[in-house]
Design a protein around this motif. Structure first.
Motif, PDB file in Angstrom:
ATOM      1  N   LYS A   1       4.666 -35.912  45.187  1.00  0.00           N
ATOM      2  CA  LYS A   1       3.524 -36.797  44.971  1.00  0.00           C
ATOM      3  C   LYS A   1       4.002 -37.920  44.056  1.00  0.00           C
TER       4      LYS A   1
ATOM      5  N   ALA B   1      -1.386 -26.477  46.323  1.00  0.00           N
ATOM      6  CA  ALA B   1      -0.811 -27.751  45.885  1.00  0.00           C
ATOM      7  C   ALA B   1      -0.674 -28.709  47.056  1.00  0.00           C
TER       8      ALA B   1
ATOM      9  N   LEU C   1      -3.287 -32.312  48.006  1.00  0.00           N
ATOM     10  CA  LEU C   1      -2.515 -33.528  47.753  1.00  0.00           C
ATOM     11  C   LEU C   1      -3.198 -34.737  48.393  1.00  0.00           C
TER      12      LEU C   1
ATOM     13  N   ALA D   1       2.543 -39.595  49.257  1.00  0.00           N
ATOM     14  CA  ALA D   1       3.435 -38.436  49.331  1.00  0.00           C
ATOM     15  C   ALA D   1       4.756 -38.901  49.928  1.00  0.00           C
TER      16      ALA D   1
ATOM     17  N   THR E   1       6.166 -36.053  41.166  1.00  0.00           N
ATOM     18  CA  THR E   1       5.956 -34.622  40.957  1.00  0.00           C
ATOM     19  C   THR E   1       6.368 -33.875  42.222  1.00  0.00           C
TER      20      THR E   1
ATOM     21  N   VAL F   1       5.807 -31.218  44.647  1.00  0.00           N
ATOM     22  CA  VAL F   1       4.634 -30.432  44.984  1.00  0.00           C
ATOM     23  C   VAL F   1       5.045 -29.090  45.559  1.00  0.00           C
ATOM     24  N   THR F   2       5.867 -29.112  46.598  1.00  0.00           N
ATOM     25  CA  THR F   2       6.300 -27.877  47.245  1.00  0.00           C
ATOM     26  C   THR F   2       7.473 -28.167  48.167  1.00  0.00           C
TER      27      THR F   2
END
Length: 173
Positions: free
Chosen positions: A17, A80, A84, A88, A110, A112-113
């Motif tokens: 993100k 997460a 969002l 992205a 950040t 996120v995954t």
């Protein structure tokens, strides 16, 4: 924060993100923008996608990942990823071009995954060294099978018949 994409990484998508301020050229995935966000310009921008969830016309990011990248719907259990919104950045494994790449995330980025189906098999790191792997294969070419011989005989017979028919037509005219 740093994150390393290993050289043998395959089949994964890392989702980040990004909040304001956005670097100039992010939507075009320029090396300068990638350097500003991830601390490296060695990533292949062909395998990076910048998605603004507000531009998805009714799709969620999960729908986009499912339809565009074949990420299974089971990824929806990741809160997460489900929550969002905004910009992205998706970095696929192939963006590292098969080498270790360390990402140093800017303050506005950040992780996120990481999602996807990782590879289950890896190639051997060293050449095979057993006795079975050495030597050369000897032998001659295998003789043609009966079916191959029958096909050749049939082809010759058809050519002879064609020649006879052509000769008969030529004589008759």
């Amino acid at each position: 924060m740093t994150l390393t994409i290993p050289a043998n990484d395959h089949g994964l998508i890392r989702v980040f993100k990004v909040t304001d301020p956005l670097p100039e050229g992010l939507s075009d995935r320029t090396p300068e923008a990638l350097l500003a966000l991830f601390g490296t310009d060695t990533l292949d921008p062909t395998y990076i996608d910048v998605v603004d969830t507000r531009d998805l016309s009714g799709l969620t990011l999960l729908d986009y990942l499912n339809q565009g990248y074949d990420i299974p719907p089971e990824a929806a259990v990741d809160p997460a990823l489900r929550d969002l919104h905004g910009i992205a950045v998706l970095i696929m494994s192939r963006a590292s071009a098969g080498r270790d790449v360390t990402l140093t995330l800017a303050p506005q980025v950040t992780h996120v995954t990481t999602t996807g189906a990782p590879a289950r098999l890896t190639a051997p790191a060293a050449p095979l060294t057993s006795d079975a792997a050495t030597g050369t294969v000897t032998g001659s070419k295998a003789p043609p099978s009966n079916a191959a011989m029958s096909g050749r005989v049939a082809t010759i017979a058809l050519l002879v018949l064609f020649a006879l028919v052509a000769l008969m037509i030529w004589v008759a005219s």
